[in-house]
Design a protein around this motif. Structure first.
Motif, mmCIF file in Angstrom:
data_model
loop_
_atom_site.group_PDB
_atom_site.id
_atom_site.type_symbol
_atom_site.label_atom_id
_atom_site.label_comp_id
_atom_site.label_asym_id
_atom_site.label_seq_id
_atom_site.Cartn_x
_atom_site.Cartn_y
_atom_site.Cartn_z
ATOM 1 N N UNK A 37 0.829 -1.219 0.000
ATOM 2 C CA UNK A 37 0.000 0.000 0.000
ATOM 3 C C UNK A 37 0.856 1.259 0.000
ATOM 4 N N UNK A 38 2.062 1.178 0.579
ATOM 5 C CA UNK A 38 2.970 2.323 0.617
ATOM 6 C C UNK A 38 3.634 2.552 -0.746
ATOM 7 N N UNK A 39 3.425 1.630 -1.690
ATOM 8 C CA UNK A 39 4.002 1.771 -3.019
ATOM 9 C C UNK A 39 5.473 1.402 -3.086
ATOM 10 N N UNK A 40 5.954 0.699 -2.075
ATOM 11 C CA UNK A 40 7.371 0.349 -1.986
ATOM 12 C C UNK A 40 7.661 -0.998 -2.655
ATOM 13 N N UNK A 41 6.820 -1.998 -2.398
ATOM 14 C CA UNK A 41 7.082 -3.354 -2.887
ATOM 15 C C UNK A 41 6.782 -3.458 -4.376
ATOM 16 N N UNK A 42 7.787 -3.850 -5.151
ATOM 17 C CA UNK A 42 7.614 -4.072 -6.577
ATOM 18 C C UNK A 42 7.432 -5.551 -6.878
ATOM 19 N N UNK A 43 8.160 -6.418 -6.138
ATOM 20 C CA UNK A 43 8.065 -7.861 -6.334
ATOM 21 C C UNK A 43 8.727 -8.551 -5.152
ATOM 22 N N UNK A 44 8.234 -9.731 -4.804
ATOM 23 C CA UNK A 44 8.842 -10.517 -3.735
ATOM 24 C C UNK A 44 8.489 -11.977 -3.930
ATOM 25 N N UNK A 45 9.378 -12.858 -3.497
ATOM 26 C CA UNK A 45 9.110 -14.292 -3.560
ATOM 27 C C UNK A 45 10.169 -15.036 -2.771
#
Length: 120
Positions: A37-45
């Motif tokens: 929601x903060x617009x920080x995460x682009x991708x994770x796994x």
């Protein structure tokens, strides 16, 4: 805004998700929701075990492939997050928060590196 790659470092085979406390998944989900929601995460796994991986090496003009597991390696990258942050301090702060949701008896580390953008 710069991007940062956070690599989750673990000692493979030492973390058992069944040993996680009952609130672990909920805490992790809440953090991922907040960082998204903060617009920080682009991708994770998370990453599959090294037993299911292959290393490709270029040495002396020759390619070689080695199938995992890699017994000489104690610490491996077990997952990653690609984040867009205003600076390294913000990326490190999110990394600290990520580690704090893990069970305290687990040994988990992060390496946070800024992504080198083309042409910069």
């Amino acid at each position: 805004m710069p991007r940062y790659l956070s690599m989750v470092r673990i000692q493979e085979g030492t973390i058992d998700m069944a040993s996680a406390d009952p609130g672990f998944e909920q805490r992790m989900g809440a953090l991922f929701e907040e960082i998204t929601k903060a617009g920080v995460m682009l991708d994770t796994a998370g990453l599959k075990p090294t037993a299911e991986s292959t290393r490709i090496t270029w040495s002396d003009g020759e390619l070689s492939c080695t199938d995992g597991p890699f017994t000489e390696t104690k610490e491996v990258v077990g997952g990653y997050a690609l984040m867009q942050c205003k600076d390294m301090a913000e990326a490190v702060e999110w990394g600290k928060r990520f580690l704090e949701v893990h069970p305290k008896e687990w040994l988990v580390g992060l390496e946070v590196r800024e992504v080198e953008e083309p042409g910069l």
